[in-house]
Structure formats: C-alpha cells, structure tokens
Write a protein that holds these residues in place. Structure first.
Motif, short mmCIF file in Angstrom:
data_model
loop_
_atom_site.label_atom_id
_atom_site.label_comp_id
_atom_site.label_asym_id
_atom_site.label_seq_id
_atom_site.Cartn_x
_atom_site.Cartn_y
_atom_site.Cartn_z
N PHE A 165 52.02 41.19 52.36
CA PHE A 165 51.28 41.59 51.17
C PHE A 165 49.98 42.27 51.58
O PHE A 165 49.39 41.95 52.62
CB PHE A 165 50.94 40.38 50.31
N ALA A 166 49.52 43.18 50.73
CA ALA A 166 48.24 43.83 50.96
C ALA A 166 47.50 43.99 49.64
O ALA A 166 48.07 44.48 48.67
CB ALA A 166 48.46 45.19 51.61
N ILE A 167 46.23 43.58 49.65
CA ILE A 167 45.40 43.72 48.46
C ILE A 167 44.39 44.83 48.70
O ILE A 167 43.87 44.99 49.81
CB ILE A 167 44.67 42.39 48.12
N ASN A 168 44.16 45.63 47.68
CA ASN A 168 43.12 46.63 47.77
C ASN A 168 42.48 46.82 46.40
O ASN A 168 43.00 46.33 45.39
CB ASN A 168 43.64 47.95 48.33
N THR A 211 42.62 37.65 48.17
CA THR A 211 41.39 38.02 47.49
C THR A 211 40.73 39.18 48.23
O THR A 211 40.97 39.40 49.42
CB THR A 211 40.39 36.85 47.42
N ILE A 212 39.87 39.89 47.51
CA ILE A 212 39.11 40.98 48.10
C ILE A 212 37.72 40.99 47.47
O ILE A 212 37.59 40.90 46.25
CB ILE A 212 39.83 42.34 47.93
N THR A 213 36.71 41.07 48.31
CA THR A 213 35.34 41.07 47.81
C THR A 213 34.90 42.49 47.46
O THR A 213 35.59 43.47 47.77
CB THR A 213 34.37 40.51 48.86
N SER A 214 33.74 42.59 46.83
CA SER A 214 33.21 43.91 46.49
C SER A 214 32.93 44.73 47.75
O SER A 214 32.92 45.96 47.71
CB SER A 214 31.94 43.77 45.66
N ALA A 230 42.40 46.39 40.81
CA ALA A 230 42.84 45.78 42.06
C ALA A 230 44.36 45.82 42.10
O ALA A 230 45.03 45.71 41.06
CB ALA A 230 42.35 44.34 42.16
N TYR A 231 44.88 45.98 43.29
CA TYR A 231 46.32 46.08 43.47
C TYR A 231 46.79 45.04 44.49
O TYR A 231 46.06 44.68 45.41
CB TYR A 231 46.70 47.47 43.99
N LEU A 232 48.02 44.61 44.31
CA LEU A 232 48.66 43.76 45.31
C LEU A 232 50.01 44.38 45.65
O LEU A 232 50.92 44.38 44.82
CB LEU A 232 48.85 42.33 44.80
N ARG A 233 50.10 44.91 46.84
CA ARG A 233 51.35 45.48 47.31
C ARG A 233 52.12 44.37 48.00
O ARG A 233 51.62 43.75 48.94
CB ARG A 233 51.10 46.63 48.28
N MET A 234 53.33 44.12 47.56
CA MET A 234 54.14 43.03 48.10
C MET A 234 55.41 43.62 48.72
O MET A 234 56.23 44.22 48.02
CB MET A 234 54.50 42.03 47.00
N ASN A 235 55.53 43.46 50.02
CA ASN A 235 56.70 43.94 50.76
C ASN A 235 57.50 42.76 51.31
O ASN A 235 56.99 41.65 51.42
CB ASN A 235 56.26 44.84 51.91
N MET A 236 58.73 43.04 51.69
CA MET A 236 59.60 42.01 52.28
C MET A 236 59.58 40.74 51.44
O MET A 236 59.42 39.63 51.96
CB MET A 236 59.15 41.73 53.72
N LEU A 237 59.77 40.90 50.17
CA LEU A 237 59.71 39.76 49.26
C LEU A 237 60.82 38.76 49.54
O LEU A 237 61.94 39.13 49.91
CB LEU A 237 59.78 40.24 47.82
N LYS A 238 60.48 37.49 49.33
CA LYS A 238 61.41 36.39 49.56
C LYS A 238 61.60 35.63 48.25
O LYS A 238 60.71 35.64 47.38
CB LYS A 238 60.84 35.44 50.62
N GLY A 291 41.09 38.82 42.88
CA GLY A 291 42.17 38.23 43.66
C GLY A 291 43.42 38.00 42.85
O GLY A 291 43.45 38.23 41.64
N TRP A 292 44.43 37.57 43.56
CA TRP A 292 45.70 37.23 42.96
C TRP A 292 46.06 35.80 43.32
O TRP A 292 45.92 35.39 44.49
CB TRP A 292 46.81 38.17 43.44
N TYR A 293 46.51 35.07 42.33
CA TYR A 293 47.01 33.72 42.51
C TYR A 293 48.41 33.68 41.93
O TYR A 293 48.80 34.55 41.16
CB TYR A 293 46.12 32.71 41.78
N ARG A 294 49.16 32.65 42.29
CA ARG A 294 50.49 32.52 41.73
C ARG A 294 50.82 31.06 41.44
O ARG A 294 50.26 30.16 42.06
CB ARG A 294 51.54 33.12 42.66
N GLN A 295 51.73 30.88 40.50
CA GLN A 295 52.14 29.53 40.14
C GLN A 295 53.64 29.53 39.91
O GLN A 295 54.14 30.22 39.01
CB GLN A 295 51.42 29.05 38.89
N ALA A 296 54.34 28.79 40.73
CA ALA A 296 55.78 28.62 40.59
C ALA A 296 56.06 27.41 39.71
O ALA A 296 55.20 26.52 39.59
CB ALA A 296 56.42 28.44 41.96
#
Length: 116
Positions: free
Chosen positions: A67-70, A50-53, A78-86, A35-40
């Motif tokens: 966003f899309a995780i695969n 997150t994505i399971t096996s 693992a990838y995190l595609r982030m579109n329309m970022l703010k 998975g991906w987490y973030r901290q500002a």
C-alpha cells in the motif's frame, strides 16, 4: 470542522489493486495528519497508513510494500493505493483527519472486498 468524502472502494480479486480517495473540505488548513483505518467484521478499527502535512508516512506492518499513501495538497485529497490485495484486507476503510491530539474527523467509510 472538517468534512471527509471517501470513494474508490469495491470488489476485487486477490492480487488486484484499488485506489481510495479522501477529499477534505472545511478548515483544511488545520489538518496535521490524514490517514486510513480499517475495520473488519468482529474486529477493532486499526490503522492502515498515515501521512503528515510534511509528507512523513507510517504504515501497518502487514501493508508495507503493498500500500502507498500520498496527499495532494492542491486538491485537499489523500489517496491510498492498494496493490497485491489479499482476502484479509477485506474491511470497511475509513479516512481520518487529525487537527490536534483531541480533534479528529472521520469519513463515512468505504467497503473493500477482496475475493480469493
């Protein structure tokens, strides 16, 4: 032991896109969830996606539809595609690999900055 190497962060204008990558090595066969987490700045670390096996995904409400995780099992990545970022997506993004309830590993983090 699992080692995670992240890449793909950077500076982007609002509305733009980025793709984060997280390459896993070590005892990768034991990884149940990635998975991906973030901290500002000044905020707690929060789950992004997150994505399971088995391919089941989960997203924070604020990123659903953007966003899309695969997960590429052949590349152990693992990838995190982030579109329309703010601008509010600006944070350090951390990759996470969970083997059991008590055993998890973190990447070193990659900075994502979205300018308005």
């Amino acid at each position: 032991q699992v080692q995670l190497a992240e890449s793909g962060g950077g500076l982007v204008q609002a509305g733009g896109s980025l793709r984060l990558s997280c390459a896993a090595s070590g005892t990768i066969f034991s990884i149940k969830t990635m998975g991906w987490y973030r901290q500002a700045p000044g905020k707690q670390r929060e789950l992004v996606a997150t994505i399971t096996s088995g391919g089941y995904t989960n997203y924070q409400d604020s990123v659903k539809g953007r966003f899309a995780i695969n997960r590429d099992s052949a590349k152990n990545t693992a990838y995190l595609r982030m579109n329309m970022l703010k601008p509010e997506d600006t944070a350090v993004y951390y990759c996470n690999a969970r083997l059991t309830t008590d055993e998890q590993y973190w990447g070193q983090g990659t900075q994502v900055t979205v300018s308005s």
